[in-house]
Design an enzyme around this catalytic site. Structure first.
Site, PDB file in Angstrom:
ATOM      1  N   ILE A   1       0.535  -1.093   0.405  1.00 24.02           N
ATOM      2  CA  ILE A   1      -0.210   0.275  -0.308  1.00 24.02           C
ATOM      3  C   ILE A   1       1.164   1.083   0.293  1.00 24.02           C
ATOM      4  O   ILE A   1       1.593   1.283   0.730  1.00 24.02           O
ATOM      5  CB  ILE A   1      -1.296  -0.206   0.976  1.00 24.02           C
ATOM      6  CG1 ILE A   1      -1.803  -1.162   0.893  1.00 24.02           C
ATOM      7  CG2 ILE A   1      -1.862   1.512   1.170  1.00 24.02           C
ATOM      8  CD1 ILE A   1      -2.565  -1.092   2.202  1.00 24.02           C
TER       9      ILE A   1
ATOM     10  N   GLY B   1       0.450   7.225   3.035  1.00 24.83           N
ATOM     11  CA  GLY B   1      -0.027   8.389   3.037  1.00 24.83           C
ATOM     12  C   GLY B   1       0.388   9.674   3.108  1.00 24.83           C
ATOM     13  O   GLY B   1       0.000  10.150   2.125  1.00 24.83           O
TER      14      GLY B   1
END
Length: 174
Positions: free
Chosen positions: A86, A89
């Site tokens: 992932i 962020g």
């Protein structure tokens, strides 16, 4: 005009127009685009922190739209996370900030120097970004103060879905 003729023509125009000014799109939209080479002339970021592959729209002093192609070969995926990669962020936000940097770098009324983060407001992550995704990074100038501070609204999308959004603040570093 055939597709191969158009591709050849587009390539020739890109090569011809290699100054620090963005290329003018030959389509009917009239938007400015920038290649990675042109982006590198404006921003100081380099591997592994150059997070914008192309600018697909640029309106001077107003907004910019960039592309980040997310690939499994990027170093952060080795540890984030090995079994389920992932994109962190903070790197999505950094990519938005780099697109904002394209706007700031070309505003003559701003002092010259290195723009750095001064803050973030209302940042939200809406969906994971994974290898194979293409991030569309949109930034719109909200304000400029004293020639040293700027604020943008940023949005990162994948396949038309919000991945992240927020307001980003910048300051010139002395």
């Amino acid at each position: 005009m055939s597709t191969s003729e158009k591709t050849t023509t587009d390539s020739a125009q890109t090569t011809e127009n290699s100054s620090t000014q963005p290329n003018q799109d030959t389509g009917t939209t009239g938007v400015n685009i920038m290649t990675i080479e042109e982006i590198h002339k404006l921003l100081p970021h380099r591997y592994p922190f150059a997070l914008v592959d192309r600018i697909i729209e640029y309106v001077p002093g107003e907004r910019a739209v960039g592309i980040k192609n997310v690939t499994f070969n990027e170093p952060h995926f080795q540890g984030h996370f090995p079994e389920r990669p992932i994109m962190p962020g903070v790197l999505i936000i950094e990519a938005m900030a780099q697109v904002a940097g394209i706007v700031f770098a070309q505003m003559p009324e701003l002092q010259k120097g290195l723009f750095v983060f001064a803050g973030m407001d209302k940042v939200r992550f809406r969906r994971p970004v994974v290898p194979g995704d293409q991030l569309i990074l949109k930034t719109e100038l909200l304000s400029v103060k004293g020639g040293k501070f700027g604020k943008v609204q940023g949005l990162a999308e994948v396949d038309g879905q919000k991945a992240a959004e927020g307001n980003l603040m910048f300051s010139i570093m002395d």
